[in-house]
Design a protein around this motif. Structure first.
Motif, mmCIF file in Angstrom:
data_model
loop_
_atom_site.group_PDB
_atom_site.id
_atom_site.type_symbol
_atom_site.label_atom_id
_atom_site.label_comp_id
_atom_site.label_asym_id
_atom_site.label_seq_id
_atom_site.Cartn_x
_atom_site.Cartn_y
_atom_site.Cartn_z
ATOM 1 N N GLU A 153 0.827 -1.203 0.000
ATOM 2 C CA GLU A 153 0.000 0.000 0.000
ATOM 3 C C GLU A 153 0.864 1.256 0.000
ATOM 4 O OE1 GLU A 153 -2.606 -0.279 3.315
ATOM 5 O OE2 GLU A 153 -3.783 -1.945 2.493
ATOM 6 N N ILE A 154 1.910 1.246 0.814
ATOM 7 C CA ILE A 154 2.815 2.399 0.850
ATOM 8 C C ILE A 154 3.466 2.625 -0.509
ATOM 9 C CG2 ILE A 154 4.947 3.288 1.865
ATOM 10 C CD1 ILE A 154 4.204 1.890 4.455
ATOM 11 N N ASP A 208 2.286 1.748 -3.459
ATOM 12 C CA ASP A 208 1.276 2.260 -4.391
ATOM 13 C C ASP A 208 1.042 3.752 -4.181
ATOM 14 O OD1 ASP A 208 0.984 -0.245 -5.473
ATOM 15 O OD2 ASP A 208 -0.724 -0.797 -4.198
ATOM 16 N N ASP A 209 0.929 4.174 -2.906
ATOM 17 C CA ASP A 209 0.746 5.604 -2.617
ATOM 18 C C ASP A 209 1.943 6.415 -3.098
ATOM 19 O OD1 ASP A 209 -1.658 4.994 -1.465
ATOM 20 O OD2 ASP A 209 -0.884 4.935 0.589
ATOM 21 N N ASP A 252 1.762 6.810 -6.876
ATOM 22 C CA ASP A 252 0.783 7.835 -7.254
ATOM 23 C C ASP A 252 1.348 9.246 -7.008
ATOM 24 O OD1 ASP A 252 -0.951 5.836 -7.949
ATOM 25 O OD2 ASP A 252 -2.013 5.842 -6.021
ATOM 26 N N HIS A 253 1.998 9.411 -5.872
ATOM 27 C CA HIS A 253 2.584 10.720 -5.549
ATOM 28 C C HIS A 253 3.673 11.095 -6.549
ATOM 29 C CE1 HIS A 253 3.778 14.101 -3.068
ATOM 30 N NE2 HIS A 253 5.038 13.678 -3.101
#
Length: 245
Positions: free
Chosen positions: A193-194, A196-197, A200-201
């Motif tokens: 999850e980290i 993926d975030d 995106d950033h």
């Protein structure tokens, strides 16, 4: 296990290596014992030595486990290191169970041992309290032993108790491995999850950087055009002034 705290070497790791070495030595002695007749003095001597070393191995593994738990409570090691050392101790405990089975191979088959003991006890009772039976050796040499019913029942109880203890330890190890696996799985999901975030950033940052770069280029281009027009205007005014003069 008396050890010297050498600078740069973790004493716990040294003790762990010592346990691994002791396990290999016990396995070598078990192999040597299997090559001897069970009625020989060499076999009996090796068995006694192996039994003492197995007790030492069990005691040292328990000490390693206690030290890991203490270090984890005092926060002297990281959580990841505590988990890694716990898995190592569980591997040593599994090897301890393996040694117990190899030392007494006849206790491996639970149902066979129980059936044979009950059958022998029934025969002994029918014969008046004792019986004579042959124990098969590797070299097929019979050994007549007079065994009472009480001795048979006591031996059976000891075998069952040891097997129950071994199964309980194995169950604990399996449960612990399952718990560790679930923890690792949850940590992997969290890290995904980290990531993926972060991806995106990074995409948003790249897009913003491209837009800013384009704006800077446009402003730079406009600045250059404005300078040209100012120069042209100054030259035009100069021409008019010269004409009138």
């Amino acid at each position: 296990m008396a050890l010297v705290n050498i600078e740069g070497i973790d004493p716990w790791l040294t003790e762990y290596d010592a346990c691994e070495k002791l396990f290999r030595e016990i396995m070598e002695q078990l192999t040597m014992r299997d090559g001897e007749p069970k009625t020989s003095k060499v076999y009996a001597s090796l068995s006694a030595n192996i039994r003492l070393r197995m007790k030492q191995y069990t005691r040292e593994v328990q000490q390693l486990k206690c030290k890991v738990e203490e270090a984890s409570k005092l926060k002297t090691i990281t959580f990841e290191e505590a988990e890694r050392r716990t898995r190592q101790v569980e591997q040593l405990q599994s090897k301890d169970i393996q040694l117990q089975k190899l030392y007494e191979p006849r206790t491996n088959d639970y149902m066979s041992s129980r059936t044979s003991l009950l059958r022998a006890g029934s025969s002994a009772f029918a014969d008046g309290g004792t019986t004579s039976w042959a124990a098969d050796d590797d070299d097929d040499k019979p050994l007549n032993v007079q065994v009472s019913v009480n001795d048979l029942m006591s031996h059976q109880e000891r075998v069952l108790i040891e097997q129950d203890k071994g199964l309980e330890e194995l169950c604990k190890v399996i449960a612990r491995q399952k718990e560790i696996g679930q923890t690792i799985s949850n940590e992997v999901d969290h890290q995904n999850e980290i990531i993926d975030d972060l991806a995106d950033h990074m995409d948003r940052t790249d897009e913003s950087l491209i837009n800013k770069t384009q704006q800077v280029r446009n402003i730079n281009s406009k600045d250059r055009t404005c300078g040209y027009w100012i120069v042209i205007l100054i030259l035009f005014i100069a021409i008019i002034i010269v004409s009138f003069v």
